[in-house]
Motif scaffolding. Sequence first.
Motif, short mmCIF file in Angstrom:
data_model
loop_
_atom_site.label_atom_id
_atom_site.label_comp_id
_atom_site.label_asym_id
_atom_site.label_seq_id
_atom_site.Cartn_x
_atom_site.Cartn_y
_atom_site.Cartn_z
N THR A 651 -39.86 -18.44 -33.13
CA THR A 651 -38.96 -19.59 -32.97
C THR A 651 -39.19 -20.57 -34.11
O THR A 651 -40.23 -20.55 -34.79
CB THR A 651 -39.20 -20.31 -31.63
N SER A 652 -38.19 -21.41 -34.30
CA SER A 652 -38.33 -22.52 -35.24
C SER A 652 -38.61 -23.78 -34.42
O SER A 652 -37.90 -24.08 -33.46
CB SER A 652 -37.04 -22.69 -36.06
N VAL A 653 -39.66 -24.52 -34.79
CA VAL A 653 -40.10 -25.66 -33.98
C VAL A 653 -40.21 -26.90 -34.87
O VAL A 653 -40.16 -26.82 -36.11
CB VAL A 653 -41.46 -25.37 -33.31
N GLU A 669 -40.85 -26.20 -26.28
CA GLU A 669 -41.03 -25.35 -27.45
C GLU A 669 -42.12 -24.30 -27.21
O GLU A 669 -42.00 -23.14 -27.63
CB GLU A 669 -41.40 -26.20 -28.66
N GLU A 672 -40.65 -21.53 -24.91
CA GLU A 672 -39.76 -20.64 -25.64
C GLU A 672 -40.55 -19.70 -26.55
O GLU A 672 -40.21 -18.51 -26.68
CB GLU A 672 -38.78 -21.46 -26.48
N ALA A 673 -41.62 -20.20 -27.16
CA ALA A 673 -42.44 -19.36 -28.02
C ALA A 673 -43.15 -18.27 -27.22
O ALA A 673 -43.24 -17.11 -27.65
CB ALA A 673 -43.45 -20.22 -28.77
N ALA A 676 -40.60 -15.60 -26.26
CA ALA A 676 -40.28 -14.77 -27.42
C ALA A 676 -41.42 -13.82 -27.75
O ALA A 676 -41.20 -12.70 -28.23
CB ALA A 676 -39.95 -15.65 -28.62
#
Length: 707
Positions: A651-653, A669, A672-673, A676
């Motif tokens: 992910t992009s954080v 965040e 979500e990481a 993923a």
Amino acid sequence: MSHPSEKKCFDPSKRHKKAQRKDVRVVPYSIIQRHPTLGLTRQHYLCTVCRKELQAVADTNMEDLENTGVDLDGMQATSVDVTETGDVEESTQSSESESVESSVEISLDEEADSRDYSALDGEEMIEQLKRKFCSSVSRSEKLTILTVLPQRWSLRKTSAVFGVSRYLARRAKLLVAEKGVLSSPNAQHTNALSLQTGEAVNNFYLSDELSRVMPGRKDFNVKLMMIGSKLESLSGGELKHYNSCLAKLHCNPPSLNCIFGSCETCPGTEPLCKLLQAMACENSIDTVEVRQWTQTDRANLETKVMLFDDFIDVFISMLKKLTVHDFTAKMQARYVQECKDNLVEGEYLIIADFSENYSFVVQDEIQSFHWNNRSATVHPFVCYFKEQGELHHLCFVIISESTQHDVIAVHLFQKKLIEFLKGEGKRLQKMIYFSDGCAAQYKNCKNFLNLCLHLVDFGVPAEWHFFATSHGKSAGDGAGGTLKRLATKASLQHAYQDHILTAHELYQFAVNHIKGMRFCFVALGEHEQEAKLLDGRLARSRTVPGTQKLHCFIPISPNTLEVKLFSSSTVSRRERVEVGSEPVLTPQATAIGGYVTVAYVGECWLGCVVGANTSEHVITVTFLHPCIPASSFVYPEQEDVLDVDLSDVLTSVNATTATGRTYSLTRKEMQEASAALSVNCKQGYVNVVWILYSLKSVAGCYDKTSA
């Protein structure tokens, strides 16, 4: 004794109290010869009873004489001499008959035991002939058996003992007279084909290059236009077939560039157009009437009248489309044959095809049953494989309660097939699938994703090839047709019970009555369970551009295919079949200072992107410690920098810091990481399987090279 002129029984044993004049016949030569002491001539008569009695006595005496080794031919020649008028010479009769009788008595006394055994042997031989006669199905063989029987047997006796008609018994006697015993009747002349002709016809119908389901519009519309315009007669036989027209568009011989329209030296359409225009001018043709298949909601055969110039434009455009289709059909058929010839042990060529659903039928059905749409899915697999260098095949037919012909059914049927092959002790190293190009069943992005994961699902690598449209009729069509034909016949023959009305009953009938194929039953619940299992996977599938033009799909990774226009082509390209499997460089990831979460050795790490290589899909990341799910992160004293493949970017954080030394992420965040990461770990397992398979393949190639 009766006078020879009286037509009454001679009565040699004096059994009749009065003269017997009914059912009397002239004494046959055989009785005169075997009973010379009675003084019988052809002018005497015998009734049926006396005739059978003398015949029975003669048979017994003949057997005894044969056992004693007496020369019967010489004896009969000297004892009885029957002239043309039937007179018997009595001069030598008495002396010879006395010597014969004395020798017979001595023989009977000395060989009593031998006579008993001979009688038993004769009965046993007749019984063996009867058993062989009853088991024989050939009329010729039956006649041969009847020729072995004693010639003294009458037609009536032969018919009674062996249960045959008198006509057949008479044929056997005539056959013995013509050719002797153990002879066969002449074979009747037939117009049978020679072995070479039969083999040529058989090879023609079994050829994959000439096989197709039904002619498609591309094939048939061109043929209809050639027939309607009478091109064969107008060209003097030069344009007899559409292949003759195609040959005028390309080089001789044509290359791949010619077929796909990229050759600069091909004559093109201009020579053919000029030829057609010249024929129209020479024969004063302005319009032409042709029939064409058209399709809107359904296909219709329509008659069209068009100007000859318009006809030329339409005909040329159809030939261009037919060029690639005709080439692809021939190349795919050739590739199938090459696969069969070049299979190695452990490789399986699988031809798959859905048969038309089997609709349940009843002989005495009521009117409303006609509108019942209940049916069962029939899906044959024909498997070709080699054992000890010889090509073998087997038919494996799936019978399913579900009538859904989709990707889920295909994946489930593949699972059943591989389980069956492994259960049979087969060593599976590679599966090569061939099928038609039905978009709902085989040729779609969902099936391509399943193909990429075939190694993970079943432990066997696979590839998939497709026949050209409307081509590729195979043994699977015959297997499905045989099953449905026999099931329909059996169901219609049962008037009140044992009807085939469910998919499971169809399966039971097939297992019990069709021995040349293997069958598997799939319940409706199994299809529903498979759908739930594949739901998440199929949602990630990505469409391959130009799918319908491609005919070869070979997995090279868990989410990438190598695709070709035809199977033997040396030109290919790679296509991703999973959405999101090809990472995209985001502005946050490409800009210095952008933060991302990265999967590394099964853990999730926070890092800052310090460089990017867009051509190789690689970014350079400097990592913060420790790994997630820590609450805060710092740069280590010794810089931790690594080049990371974009497939490992999770992910992009937006990492925040209050002091400039410690960084943190929001709770969302981090969740979500972590999610993923779990997906990436599953994908990593798939990659490991593929790496192990690749290493095994490389090792196998090395072993072959060194050997």
